[in-house]
Design a protein around this motif. Structure first.
Motif, PDB file in Angstrom:
ATOM      1  N   VAL A 151      -5.638   2.444  -2.745  1.00 31.47           N
ATOM      2  CA  VAL A 151      -4.519   2.412  -1.794  1.00 31.47           C
ATOM      3  C   VAL A 151      -5.033   2.573  -0.362  1.00 31.47           C
ATOM      4  O   VAL A 151      -4.630   1.839   0.543  1.00 31.47           O
ATOM      5  CB  VAL A 151      -3.482   3.521  -2.120  1.00 31.47           C
ATOM      6  CG1 VAL A 151      -2.445   3.653  -1.018  1.00 31.47           C
ATOM      7  CG2 VAL A 151      -2.810   3.249  -3.463  1.00 31.47           C
ATOM      8  N   SER A 164       0.831  -1.210   0.000  1.00 33.80           N
ATOM      9  CA  SER A 164       0.000   0.000   0.000  1.00 33.80           C
ATOM     10  C   SER A 164       0.864   1.258   0.000  1.00 33.80           C
ATOM     11  O   SER A 164       0.607   2.197  -0.755  1.00 33.80           O
ATOM     12  CB  SER A 164      -0.917  -0.013   1.219  1.00 33.80           C
ATOM     13  OG  SER A 164      -1.750   1.109   1.230  1.00 33.80           O
ATOM     14  N   SER A 210      -9.537  -3.301  -4.268  1.00 36.98           N
ATOM     15  CA  SER A 210      -8.394  -2.432  -4.579  1.00 36.98           C
ATOM     16  C   SER A 210      -7.754  -2.811  -5.905  1.00 36.98           C
ATOM     17  O   SER A 210      -7.410  -1.940  -6.701  1.00 36.98           O
ATOM     18  CB  SER A 210      -7.358  -2.487  -3.449  1.00 36.98           C
ATOM     19  OG  SER A 210      -7.866  -1.878  -2.281  1.00 36.98           O
ATOM     20  N   GLN A 237      -6.869  -0.486   0.872  1.00 35.62           N
ATOM     21  CA  GLN A 237      -5.909  -1.561   1.094  1.00 35.62           C
ATOM     22  C   GLN A 237      -5.195  -1.348   2.422  1.00 35.62           C
ATOM     23  O   GLN A 237      -5.029  -2.294   3.196  1.00 35.62           O
ATOM     24  CB  GLN A 237      -4.899  -1.624  -0.054  1.00 35.62           C
ATOM     25  CG  GLN A 237      -3.887  -2.739   0.128  1.00 35.62           C
ATOM     26  CD  GLN A 237      -2.965  -2.893  -1.056  1.00 35.62           C
ATOM     27  OE1 GLN A 237      -3.363  -2.666  -2.189  1.00 35.62           O
ATOM     28  NE2 GLN A 237      -1.737  -3.293  -0.794  1.00 35.62           N
TER      29      GLN A 237
END
Length: 129
Positions: free
Chosen positions: A43, A16, A82, A46
């Motif tokens: 991001v 991430s 994601s 995640q």
């Protein structure tokens, strides 16, 4: 099981941060502001769930079966939610059209929500014992 969950959480966290930096620096010149915001959403979610995995792997409050269910739901959720968002945000840069699999995004989001619900139910069951 705890070690597997903790390692996965740490790996998702590392990934991430790396993807966030890549998006902020490497993709800034190539993506539109809207696409960059979309990428950042992937991001952010995640990272939220990487941290959740670290909590789940480090707590003794939840039963092992509950932890395993949460782990699987988050794993599927991050990959579908994601992962598809990363693909959709950078779709123009790829030969593959990620719009054809865009329906997996809500499936991933639903898996992430389900992980939180399973955790809540696990907490409620534990408090009734």
């Amino acid at each position: 099981m705890n070690q597997k969950i903790l390692i996965t959480g740490a790996l998702f966290g590392i990934l991430s941060v790396a993807l966030g930096a890549f998006g902020a620096h490497g993709l800034k010149a190539v993506l539109s502001p809207e696409q960059l915001t979309t990428f950042e959403t992937g991001v952010r979610y995640q990272m939220y769930h990487a941290i959740l995995l670290l909590f789940v792997g480090g707590t003794n409050i939840l039963e092992v079966k509950t932890k395993k269910t949460i782990f699987i739901l988050i794993l599927v959720g991050i990959i579908f939610f994601s992962g598809s968002i990363y693909g959709l945000a950078t779709n123009e840069m790829s030969a593959f059209n990620f719009k054809t699999i865009a329906l997996i995004t809500p499936v991933g989001g639903s898996a992430l929500i389900a992980a939180w619900v399973v955790m809540l139910v696990g907490f409620i069951k534990k408090s009734q014992v």
